[in-house]
Design a protein around this motif. Structure first.
Motif, PDB file in Angstrom:
ATOM      1  N   MET A 191       0.838  -1.200   0.000  1.00  0.00           N
ATOM      2  CA  MET A 191       0.000   0.000   0.000  1.00  0.00           C
ATOM      3  C   MET A 191       0.873   1.250   0.000  1.00  0.00           C
ATOM      4  SD  MET A 191      -2.970  -1.335   2.581  1.00  0.00           S
ATOM      5  CE  MET A 191      -3.772   0.238   2.771  1.00  0.00           C
ATOM      6  N   ARG A 192       1.983   1.228   0.731  1.00  0.00           N
ATOM      7  CA  ARG A 192       2.903   2.359   0.766  1.00  0.00           C
ATOM      8  C   ARG A 192       3.494   2.606  -0.623  1.00  0.00           C
ATOM      9  NH1 ARG A 192       6.180   0.420   4.249  1.00  0.00           N
ATOM     10  NH2 ARG A 192       4.918   1.017   6.025  1.00  0.00           N
ATOM     11  N   ALA A 193       3.777   1.521  -1.351  1.00  0.00           N
ATOM     12  CA  ALA A 193       4.322   1.629  -2.701  1.00  0.00           C
ATOM     13  C   ALA A 193       3.229   1.919  -3.736  1.00  0.00           C
ATOM     14  CB  ALA A 193       5.044   0.337  -3.074  1.00  0.00           C
ATOM     15  N   GLN A 194       1.970   1.915  -3.299  1.00  0.00           N
ATOM     16  CA  GLN A 194       0.806   2.160  -4.149  1.00  0.00           C
ATOM     17  C   GLN A 194       0.778   1.173  -5.316  1.00  0.00           C
ATOM     18  OE1 GLN A 194       0.122   6.284  -5.001  1.00  0.00           O
ATOM     19  NE2 GLN A 194       0.531   6.885  -2.906  1.00  0.00           N
ATOM     20  N   GLN A 195       0.892  -0.103  -4.957  1.00  0.00           N
ATOM     21  CA  GLN A 195       0.865  -1.186  -5.939  1.00  0.00           C
ATOM     22  C   GLN A 195      -0.118  -2.262  -5.507  1.00  0.00           C
ATOM     23  OE1 GLN A 195       4.802  -2.764  -6.089  1.00  0.00           O
ATOM     24  NE2 GLN A 195       5.505  -1.261  -7.579  1.00  0.00           N
ATOM     25  N   ALA A 196      -0.696  -2.915  -6.491  1.00  0.00           N
ATOM     26  CA  ALA A 196      -1.510  -4.098  -6.243  1.00  0.00           C
ATOM     27  C   ALA A 196      -0.569  -5.264  -5.952  1.00  0.00           C
ATOM     28  CB  ALA A 196      -2.382  -4.395  -7.456  1.00  0.00           C
ATOM     29  N   PRO A 197      -1.062  -6.338  -5.354  1.00  0.00           N
ATOM     30  CA  PRO A 197      -0.186  -7.480  -5.065  1.00  0.00           C
ATOM     31  C   PRO A 197       0.484  -8.081  -6.297  1.00  0.00           C
ATOM     32  CG  PRO A 197      -2.184  -7.660  -3.798  1.00  0.00           C
ATOM     33  CD  PRO A 197      -2.371  -6.500  -4.728  1.00  0.00           C
ATOM     34  N   ASP A 198      -0.102  -7.899  -7.476  1.00  0.00           N
ATOM     35  CA  ASP A 198       0.537  -8.435  -8.683  1.00  0.00           C
ATOM     36  C   ASP A 198       1.633  -7.518  -9.223  1.00  0.00           C
ATOM     37  OD1 ASP A 198      -0.951  -6.373  -9.728  1.00  0.00           O
ATOM     38  OD2 ASP A 198      -2.144  -7.618 -11.076  1.00  0.00           O
ATOM     39  N   GLY A 199       1.864  -6.372  -8.564  1.00  0.00           N
ATOM     40  CA  GLY A 199       2.950  -5.474  -8.952  1.00  0.00           C
ATOM     41  C   GLY A 199       2.534  -4.309  -9.822  1.00  0.00           C
TER      42      GLY A 199
END
Length: 154
Positions: free
Chosen positions: A42-50
């Motif tokens: 969430m901090r990287a603002q990414q979904a689990p798939d990248g």
């Protein structure tokens, strides 16, 4: 998810040999690890798939007096939602859970699935884009395997 099923099939007989308190302690460790991984995504603002999340829509450019505001850097999204106060990790002897609680659960659901909601109470409605907040990555599956092996070796 195929890797997750294989992990579950592999670990079930091993967990059956542990006592209930040991199972609960292991599940708590796994839940904390998954919570930390999801907060990092969430901090990287990414979904689990990248894949990256759709950026936040620019807010109004005028302040209360009518002059145009300078474009400031947008704040990171979901900053408060990823706090331990809202993103909880819990465990029982048979499962490890990571999820949102309270009012944050409704907000997270709207963003996770891309639902329609009011921007503020009594305000306009907005169709939020889907931003997957929770999930498990291949790296997290490997980390869970490492935690299991470490716990079983003790």
């Amino acid at each position: 998810m195929d890797d997750l099923s294989r992990l579950e099939d592999w670990v079930t007989p091993l967990l059956a040999k542990l006592s209930v308190p040991e199972q609960r302690a292991l599940a708590r460790t796994v839940a904390r690890e998954l919570r930390a991984g999801n907060a990092q995504q969430m901090r990287a603002q990414q979904a689990p798939d990248g894949t990256g999340w759709e950026p936040r829509k620019a807010s109004g450019l005028r302040n209360g007096r009518g002059s145009i505001r300078r474009q400031a850097k947008s704040r990171p999204m979901m900053q408060k939602l990823r706090a331990a106060k809202h993103l909880k990790a819990s465990a029982t002897a048979s499962e490890a859970l990571v999820g949102f609680v309270g009012r944050a659960e409704r907000i997270a659901r709207v963003h996770h699935f891309g639902l329609r909601d009011r921007v503020k109470t009594g305000g306009p409605e907005y169709d939020y884009p889907a931003r997957q907040l929770l999930g498990i990555t291949d790296e997290q599956i490997e980390r869970v395997r490492e935690l299991l092996m470490k716990h079983l070796a003790e």
